[in-house]
Design an enzyme around this catalytic site. Structure first.
Site, PDB file in Angstrom:
ATOM      1  N   SER A 136      69.620  13.411  99.345  1.00 14.95           N
ATOM      2  CA  SER A 136      69.321  14.652  98.643  1.00 14.95           C
ATOM      3  C   SER A 136      67.807  14.840  98.623  1.00 14.95           C
ATOM      4  CB  SER A 136      69.875  14.552  97.215  1.00 14.95           C
ATOM      5  OG  SER A 136      69.485  15.652  96.452  1.00 14.95           O
ATOM      6  N   LYS A 162      70.932  17.042 102.161  1.00 14.72           N
ATOM      7  CA  LYS A 162      71.214  18.059 101.136  1.00 14.72           C
ATOM      8  C   LYS A 162      69.884  18.569 100.641  1.00 14.72           C
ATOM      9  CE  LYS A 162      72.504  17.404  96.295  1.00 14.72           C
ATOM     10  NZ  LYS A 162      73.517  16.875  95.374  1.00 14.72           N
ATOM     11  N   LEU A 163      69.709  19.886 100.684  1.00 19.78           N
ATOM     12  CA  LEU A 163      68.459  20.479 100.206  1.00 19.78           C
ATOM     13  C   LEU A 163      68.688  21.060  98.820  1.00 19.78           C
ATOM     14  CD1 LEU A 163      67.329  22.554 103.340  1.00 19.78           C
ATOM     15  CD2 LEU A 163      66.705  20.194 102.748  1.00 19.78           C
ATOM     16  N   LYS A 164      67.813  20.725  97.900  1.00 26.79           N
ATOM     17  CA  LYS A 164      67.839  21.370  96.593  1.00 26.79           C
ATOM     18  C   LYS A 164      67.293  22.781  96.773  1.00 26.79           C
ATOM     19  CE  LYS A 164      69.174  18.147  93.745  1.00 26.79           C
ATOM     20  NZ  LYS A 164      70.359  18.359  92.891  1.00 26.79           N
ATOM     21  N   ASP A 189      72.156  22.481  97.301  1.00 24.93           N
ATOM     22  CA  ASP A 189      72.553  22.273  95.897  1.00 24.93           C
ATOM     23  C   ASP A 189      71.659  23.114  95.001  1.00 24.93           C
ATOM     24  OD1 ASP A 189      73.340  21.383  93.436  1.00 24.93           O
ATOM     25  OD2 ASP A 189      72.672  19.303  93.700  1.00 24.93           O
ATOM     26  N   ASN A 191      72.192  23.542  91.537  1.00 25.18           N
ATOM     27  CA  ASN A 191      72.174  23.139  90.118  1.00 25.18           C
ATOM     28  C   ASN A 191      72.219  24.336  89.173  1.00 25.18           C
ATOM     29  OD1 ASN A 191      70.323  20.505  91.296  1.00 25.18           O
ATOM     30  ND2 ASN A 191      72.011  20.081  89.896  1.00 25.18           N
ATOM     31  N   GLU A 214      76.485  23.826  96.705  1.00 26.24           N
ATOM     32  CA  GLU A 214      76.921  23.109  95.508  1.00 26.24           C
ATOM     33  C   GLU A 214      76.446  23.840  94.252  1.00 26.24           C
ATOM     34  OE1 GLU A 214      75.541  19.088  95.771  1.00 26.24           O
ATOM     35  OE2 GLU A 214      76.299  18.535  93.792  1.00 26.24           O
ATOM     36  N   ASP A 239      79.959  20.701  90.988  1.00 22.69           N
ATOM     37  CA  ASP A 239      79.443  19.444  90.438  1.00 22.69           C
ATOM     38  C   ASP A 239      79.505  19.560  88.909  1.00 22.69           C
ATOM     39  OD1 ASP A 239      77.888  17.330  89.521  1.00 22.69           O
ATOM     40  OD2 ASP A 239      76.053  17.903  90.543  1.00 22.69           O
ATOM     41  N   LYS A 263      81.048  12.497  90.185  1.00 18.22           N
ATOM     42  CA  LYS A 263      80.105  11.542  89.585  1.00 18.22           C
ATOM     43  C   LYS A 263      80.831  10.929  88.402  1.00 18.22           C
ATOM     44  CE  LYS A 263      75.908  14.249  90.540  1.00 18.22           C
ATOM     45  NZ  LYS A 263      75.090  15.350  89.977  1.00 18.22           N
ATOM     46  N   GLY A 291      75.184  11.542  93.200  1.00 15.93           N
ATOM     47  CA  GLY A 291      74.303  10.478  92.727  1.00 15.93           C
ATOM     48  C   GLY A 291      73.403  11.034  91.641  1.00 15.93           C
TER      49      GLY A 291
HETATM   50  O1  NPG Z   1      70.322  10.521  95.485  1.00 15.31           O
HETATM   51  O2  NPG Z   1      70.949   9.972  93.474  1.00 15.31           O
HETATM   52  C1  NPG Z   1      70.481  10.780  94.299  1.00 15.31           C
HETATM   53  C2  NPG Z   1      70.125  12.154  93.825  1.00 15.31           C
HETATM   54  C3  NPG Z   1      71.181  13.133  94.168  1.00 15.31           C
HETATM   55  O3  NPG Z   1      70.519  15.397  93.998  1.00 15.31           O
HETATM   56  C4  NPG Z   1      70.959  14.433  93.439  1.00 15.31           C
HETATM   57  N1  NPG Z   1      71.268  14.407  92.151  1.00 15.31           N
HETATM   58  O4  NPG Z   1      72.112  17.522  90.746  1.00 15.31           O
HETATM   59  O5  NPG Z   1      73.251  16.091  91.844  1.00 15.31           O
HETATM   60  C5  NPG Z   1      72.221  16.423  91.275  1.00 15.31           C
HETATM   61  C6  NPG Z   1      71.018  15.501  91.265  1.00 15.31           C
HETATM   62  C7  NPG Z   1      70.635  14.927  89.933  1.00 15.31           C
HETATM   63  C8  NPG Z   1      69.698  13.945  89.872  1.00 15.31           C
HETATM   64  C9  NPG Z   1      71.193  15.348  88.777  1.00 15.31           C
HETATM   65  C10 NPG Z   1      69.311  13.382  88.674  1.00 15.31           C
HETATM   66  C11 NPG Z   1      70.819  14.810  87.562  1.00 15.31           C
HETATM   67  C12 NPG Z   1      69.868  13.827  87.520  1.00 15.31           C
END
Ligand code: NPG
Length: 373
Positions: A136, A162-164, A189, A191, A214, A239, A263, A291
């Site tokens: 990610s 995966k690009l935020k 993703d 969020n 996502e 998610d 998760k 993750g």
């Molecule tokens: O590689 O663990 C990893 C990060 C993956 O993007 C990732 N996690 O929104 O899924 C998510 C995000 C996240 C990270 C969410 C930290 C909450 C806390």
């Protein structure tokens, strides 16, 4: 199984590089670890994924710490048998606090499976010895910086990127990555950073052949996701919205998603995570393992879960060196041929580096059961 002591240990672990999402930036992690010791002297570890502030979800690490100490543990002390499935039932009356519950459950499962010599993956029903890993990539300061970091991860062998994304950092970023790297496995993703009013804009992402988008909309907006799914060719993956197996069943029934990110912390534990997996499998939806920047403790659990049959897409189960200079487990997770090996030892199958943990520790609370009778 009875507990002799539970330790709530907070550690501070700096990330190798800041990780930016639509809800904030992480520089170092304030992590709550749960250490249990059984009456037979068997130790188990669990990791709480709640963040420093309640931005990803309503939970945060200080709240989880308090609720474990003051509300959850007192419900476990009277149990004659505190194995994970019993603990889950005893904690069910407490509303919410899923990440707190999941951390305790992980530690209990680790201890109970070490007692009987069974690896977590086997206990959950795993079918693979290694799981394909994705990575990610956070929101960058510039497109050249983004392309550099994607290039580094592809060179390391990650199977998908995966690009935020967020408003202002979406179509342009995805186009730049597609143009430079061609036909790589690519997904995005958000969020929950968009609203249904952005549907036409999000439809511009359809031209890039993404494997999924996502959580584009708010956590509680299943109807909005269903409406958006009818307007996009890119499959929607949920998610934040999937907080339980029942929520997954609702999302499927409404047509709110075609793919689910699992998760264990978000759904209240590994046992519920397996139920989410089963609901999705029964309905023909593939899942993948998310993750939350876990140490080797939570990562061991993620990788075991990701070895179940319906985990059909690479997870955010990257190697330890994507996050940390030095992990808290003695054998860090490494990337081999684009995959991470599932631990084979009993329980979580990882050993904690106690000396290193002591150096990282910011506080420890040790709690013992009240005297009986
Ligand atoms: O590689 O663990 C990893 C990060 C993956 O993007 C990732 N996690 O929104 O899924 C998510 C995000 C996240 C990270 C969410 C930290 C909450 C806390």
């Amino acid at each position: 199984m009875r507990l002799a002591e539970v330790e709530l240990r907070r550690i501070r672990l700096p990330l190798l590089a800041p990780f930016r999402t639509s809800f904030g930036a992480e520089f170092d992690r304030d992590i709550l670890l749960i250490g249990v010791v059984t009456e037979d002297g068997v130790r188990g570890w669990g990791e709480c994924v709640a963040g420093h502030s309640p931005l990803y979800s309503s939970e945060h690490v200080a709240g989880a710490h308090q609720v474990i100490q003051d509300v959850l543990l007192p419900r476990l002390w009277p149990l004659p048998d505190v194995r994970a499935h019993r603990a889950e039932a005893a904690l069910a009356p407490v509303q919410g606090h899923r990440m707190a519950k999941a951390a305790i459950e992980m530690a209990l499962l680790d201890a109970e499976l070490r007692t009987v010599g069974v690896p977590l993956a086997e206990h959950l029903g795993a079918v693979r010895e290694a799981v394909p890993a994705g990575v990610s990539v956070g929101i960058a300061d510039s497109l050249p910086e983004l392309l550099d970091s994607v290039a580094g991860f592809l060179d390391a062998g990650y199977r998908r990127i995966k690009l935020k994304i967020e408003p202002g950092w979406d179509v342009t970023a995805v186009r730049a990555v597609r143009e430079r790297f061609g036909d790589i496995g690519l997904q995005v993703d958000a969020n929950a950073a968009y609203s249904l009013a952005d549907a036409n804009h999000l439809a511009e992402l359809d031209q890039f052949g993404l494997s999924l988008i996502e959580q584009p909309l708010a956590e509680d907006d299943l109807r909005g996701h269903a409406a958006l799914a009818r307007r996009l060719r890119t499959p929607i993956c949920l998610d934040e919205s999937i907080t339980s197996a029942r929520a997954a069943a609702d999302a499927v029934a409404l047509g709110a998603c075609q793919i689910v990110n699992i998760k264990s912390g978000r759904v209240g534990g590994l046992l519920e995570a397996r139920r989410v997996h089963d609901v999705c499998a029964a309905n023909g939806l593939p899942v993948w393992c998310g993750g939350m920047l876990e140490t080797g403790i939570g990562r061991a659990a993620n990788v075991a879960l990701a070895a179940l049959p319906n985990f059909r897409l690479p997870g955010d189960t990257s190697a330890s060196d994507r996050y940390w200079r030095r992990d808290v487990v003695t054998e860090p997770f490494v990337l081999r041929d684009g995959s991470v090996r599932v631990p084979e030892g009993p329980g979580l199958g990882v050993e904690v580096d106690e000396a290193w943990l002591a150096e990282l520790t910011t506080s420890v609370d040790r709690v013992r059961p009240p005297e009986q009778g």
